[in-house]
Design a protein around this motif. Sequence first.
Motif, PDB file in Angstrom:
ATOM      1  N   GLN A 103      60.391  26.480   6.007  1.00 57.22           N
ATOM      2  CA  GLN A 103      61.834  26.355   6.125  1.00 57.22           C
ATOM      3  C   GLN A 103      62.388  27.099   7.334  1.00 57.22           C
ATOM      4  O   GLN A 103      63.533  26.908   7.710  1.00 57.22           O
ATOM      5  CB  GLN A 103      62.524  26.852   4.840  1.00 57.22           C
ATOM      6  N   GLN A 113      65.923  24.858   1.496  1.00 51.97           N
ATOM      7  CA  GLN A 113      65.438  24.823   2.311  1.00 51.97           C
ATOM      8  C   GLN A 113      66.215  25.562   3.332  1.00 51.97           C
ATOM      9  O   GLN A 113      65.691  26.075   4.240  1.00 51.97           O
ATOM     10  CB  GLN A 113      64.191  25.378   1.860  1.00 51.97           C
ATOM     11  N   ARG A 122      64.949  19.905   5.696  1.00 53.74           N
ATOM     12  CA  ARG A 122      64.818  19.552   4.284  1.00 53.74           C
ATOM     13  C   ARG A 122      63.438  18.952   4.065  1.00 53.74           C
ATOM     14  O   ARG A 122      62.898  18.284   4.934  1.00 53.74           O
ATOM     15  CB  ARG A 122      65.892  18.552   3.866  1.00 53.74           C
ATOM     16  N   PHE A 123      62.889  19.162   2.875  1.00 51.12           N
ATOM     17  CA  PHE A 123      61.566  18.647   2.576  1.00 51.12           C
ATOM     18  C   PHE A 123      61.526  17.126   2.656  1.00 51.12           C
ATOM     19  O   PHE A 123      60.560  16.542   3.145  1.00 51.12           O
ATOM     20  CB  PHE A 123      61.116  19.112   1.187  1.00 51.12           C
ATOM     21  N   PHE A 152      53.229  16.360  -1.172  1.00 45.28           N
ATOM     22  CA  PHE A 152      53.999  17.585  -1.310  1.00 45.28           C
ATOM     23  C   PHE A 152      53.933  18.082  -2.748  1.00 45.28           C
ATOM     24  O   PHE A 152      53.937  17.298  -3.691  1.00 45.28           O
ATOM     25  CB  PHE A 152      55.471  17.346  -0.948  1.00 45.28           C
ATOM     26  N   PHE A 153      53.870  19.380  -2.899  1.00 39.92           N
ATOM     27  CA  PHE A 153      53.960  19.982  -4.217  1.00 39.92           C
ATOM     28  C   PHE A 153      54.736  21.282  -4.091  1.00 39.92           C
ATOM     29  O   PHE A 153      54.755  21.913  -3.038  1.00 39.92           O
ATOM     30  CB  PHE A 153      52.569  20.220  -4.817  1.00 39.92           C
ATOM     31  N   GLN A 154      55.379  21.665  -5.171  1.00 42.80           N
ATOM     32  CA  GLN A 154      56.202  22.864  -5.167  1.00 42.80           C
ATOM     33  C   GLN A 154      55.427  24.028  -5.780  1.00 42.80           C
ATOM     34  O   GLN A 154      54.834  23.899  -6.837  1.00 42.80           O
ATOM     35  CB  GLN A 154      57.489  22.627  -5.974  1.00 42.80           C
ATOM     36  N   SER A 156      55.939  26.796  -7.778  1.00 42.62           N
ATOM     37  CA  SER A 156      57.082  27.155  -8.611  1.00 42.62           C
ATOM     38  C   SER A 156      56.881  28.445  -9.398  1.00 42.62           C
ATOM     39  O   SER A 156      57.709  28.803 -10.216  1.00 42.62           O
ATOM     40  CB  SER A 156      57.411  26.016  -9.574  1.00 42.62           C
ATOM     41  N   ASP A 158      56.727  32.424  -9.112  1.00 41.83           N
ATOM     42  CA  ASP A 158      57.081  33.507  -8.203  1.00 41.83           C
ATOM     43  C   ASP A 158      56.347  34.781  -8.622  1.00 41.83           C
ATOM     44  O   ASP A 158      56.635  35.364  -9.657  1.00 41.83           O
ATOM     45  CB  ASP A 158      58.597  33.730  -8.220  1.00 41.83           C
ATOM     46  N   ASP A 185      67.572  21.106  -0.834  1.00 44.28           N
ATOM     47  CA  ASP A 185      66.627  20.335  -1.635  1.00 44.28           C
ATOM     48  C   ASP A 185      66.701  20.718  -3.109  1.00 44.28           C
ATOM     49  O   ASP A 185      66.757  21.915  -3.430  1.00 44.28           O
ATOM     50  CB  ASP A 185      65.195  20.597  -1.156  1.00 44.28           C
ATOM     51  N   LEU A 187      65.035  21.658  -6.345  1.00 50.08           N
ATOM     52  CA  LEU A 187      63.725  22.161  -6.727  1.00 50.08           C
ATOM     53  C   LEU A 187      63.755  22.590  -8.187  1.00 50.08           C
ATOM     54  O   LEU A 187      64.786  22.995  -8.709  1.00 50.08           O
ATOM     55  CB  LEU A 187      63.326  23.361  -5.853  1.00 50.08           C
ATOM     56  N   GLU A 190      62.078  28.332 -10.860  1.00 50.79           N
ATOM     57  CA  GLU A 190      60.843  29.101 -10.712  1.00 50.79           C
ATOM     58  C   GLU A 190      60.483  29.795 -12.021  1.00 50.79           C
ATOM     59  O   GLU A 190      61.344  30.225 -12.773  1.00 50.79           O
ATOM     60  CB  GLU A 190      60.994  30.157  -9.621  1.00 50.79           C
TER      61      GLU A 190
END
Length: 202
Positions: A103, A113, A122-123, A152-154, A156, A158, A185, A187, A190
């Motif tokens: 980002q 982002q 932006r993704f 793409f994968f997040q 998530s 933390d 974006d 998302l 988390e």
Amino acid sequence: MVHVKDPTFAYNEFVSVIKGSESSLKLQTRYLDRNSYEIQNNRTRSGDDGERSRVYTLFEAYSRLRPPSSYDLADRAHILLNALQVNGVPGKSLDFLYVQEIQDNLPVDVAPQTISAGSKFRFSELKSMLSSLERENINVRRGTRKPIDPNFFQLSFDFGSHSGIVNAAAFIISLIDSYFPHYIDPLAPEAIACVGHNAFLI
């Protein structure tokens, strides 16, 4: 004399949108013309309807008045991309490229982002850009292989923050998304391993 409400916003539009967007890669000049910039979607619009026109007028002055030997972040990215197009990627070929803190880049940095100040990244735009570049690959165009779309994968989970910080950040993000829809974006929330005190503002 041309005035805008926020000079930082104007400069960020120069390097992130006018010169740093995917569309700029397809142009000989490497920057959007006034009409292309002014008809961009509402994601970067700020203030009244004349704001984009004033920003572009300032961009023209910026381009005209800065020293010829100077370059900004978008110029740097275009110089590197041009060198790669002419000379190819030196060394061994790459199968995968993993980029952390993506980002913080301009869109053209990734061909790179909105957390880094002024970033218009932006993704979804990155995915579209990489798909376009993949279809320009010489082997894809010759038909010797099919295009490979980016996956793409997040991330998530933390590991670096506790629940108080993550929950506060999620609340702020929900406010931003409510008042400025489509600006960042979407998302998934988390997950966190460490429970902590609720954050509070002083």
